[in-house]
Design a protein around this motif. Structure first.
Motif, PDB file in Angstrom:
ATOM      1  N   SER A 194       0.824  -1.212   0.000  1.00 36.95           N
ATOM      2  CA  SER A 194       0.000   0.000   0.000  1.00 36.95           C
ATOM      3  C   SER A 194       0.856   1.258   0.000  1.00 36.95           C
ATOM      4  O   SER A 194       0.480   2.280  -0.576  1.00 36.95           O
ATOM      5  N   TRP A 246       1.835   1.774  -3.621  1.00 39.27           N
ATOM      6  CA  TRP A 246       0.710   2.325  -4.389  1.00 39.27           C
ATOM      7  C   TRP A 246       0.445   3.776  -4.007  1.00 39.27           C
ATOM      8  O   TRP A 246       0.121   4.600  -4.865  1.00 39.27           O
ATOM      9  N   LEU A 289      -5.828   5.537   0.919  1.00 40.48           N
ATOM     10  CA  LEU A 289      -4.588   4.771   1.127  1.00 40.48           C
ATOM     11  C   LEU A 289      -3.819   5.297   2.333  1.00 40.48           C
ATOM     12  O   LEU A 289      -3.295   4.514   3.136  1.00 40.48           O
ATOM     13  N   LYS A 292      -5.664   4.114   5.369  1.00 44.41           N
ATOM     14  CA  LYS A 292      -5.455   2.690   5.605  1.00 44.41           C
ATOM     15  C   LYS A 292      -4.073   2.416   6.193  1.00 44.41           C
ATOM     16  O   LYS A 292      -3.927   1.588   7.101  1.00 44.41           O
TER      17      LYS A 292
END
Length: 222
Positions: free
Chosen positions: A67, A70, A196, A199
């Motif tokens: 993550s 990304w 993101l 998270k």
């Protein structure tokens, strides 16, 4: 004829005392057996919790790493679309990263089994029960909520928009860049970046709580 004077009260009292002692000993032995059984069952639950937790920690670390990658691509994309220069050799990879989606699958069978069976009392340590509830019922549920939000954003907004408006070529190159000025695309790109980042923060908080719980479990299973 038996009279009050003929009753051997001493024998009766001795017999009564023997019966009471026998019942007490039998009850104590039964309770000891039950306690031993419950302690053995508690140990099994604790070992199972530790095994589940180790798998969850390993999974979250991998999710956090992927993550982060990304998110960096998504951040670079938002920098490109808010700049004057829309040319970037890595633009293809930045946009493709928006398709990326990975969700946390908690190993929660032990927790759900213990909770639904009503056997949570077997865990005698109150602080341990509180820490377990915090990890499974707070951190895991929050991550599940964020995963659902991210999935809906990706499936219902990002993917349909990219599939309709972005023209890919046979090479890792995007043939058109007009969509980069589209307010809708800009907004959903920033939304993807935000989710993101959220998270990743949730992963960090969960991992901290999980590692503390792991230490507590290890101390009780040694």
């Amino acid at each position: 004829m038996c009279t009050m004077k003929n009753i051997n009260w001493k024998d009766h009292l001795v017999n009564l005392f023997v019966v009471i002692i026998g019942i007490t000993v039998a009850f104590a032995l039964n309770r000891f057996a039950e306690n031993s059984k419950e302690q053995a069952l508690e140990k099994e639950y604790l070992k199972s919790f530790l095994d589940d937790l180790n798998k969850d920690i390993e999974q979250l670390i991998v999710l956090s790493d992927t993550s982060t990658y990304w998110m960096k691509n998504n951040k670079r994309l938002t920098e490109v679309i808010t700049s004057e220069d829309l040319s970037n050799d890595s633009l293809f990879y930045y946009v493709i990263s928006l398709y990326s989606l990975a969700e946390f699958t908690a190993q929660d069978n032990t927790y759900e089994t213990l909770r639904s069976s009503g056997n949570f009392y077997l865990l005698g340590d109150f602080n341990l029960r509180k820490d377990l509830t915090n990890v499974y019922n707070t951190h895991y549920k929050y991550i599940a909520y964020l995963d659902e939000y991210h999935r809906n954003l990706q499936m219902n907004k990002l993917s349909p928009y990219i599939n309709e408006n972005v023209r890919f070529t046979g090479r890792p190159v995007i043939a058109n860049t007009e969509f980069l000025r589209d307010n809708y695309f800009i907004n959903i790109s920033f939304s993807a970046l935000n989710v993101l980042q959220t998270k990743l923060k949730a992963y960090d908080d969960a991992l901290e709580a999980m590692k503390d719980l792991k230490i507590r479990l290890e101390n009780q299973t040694d």
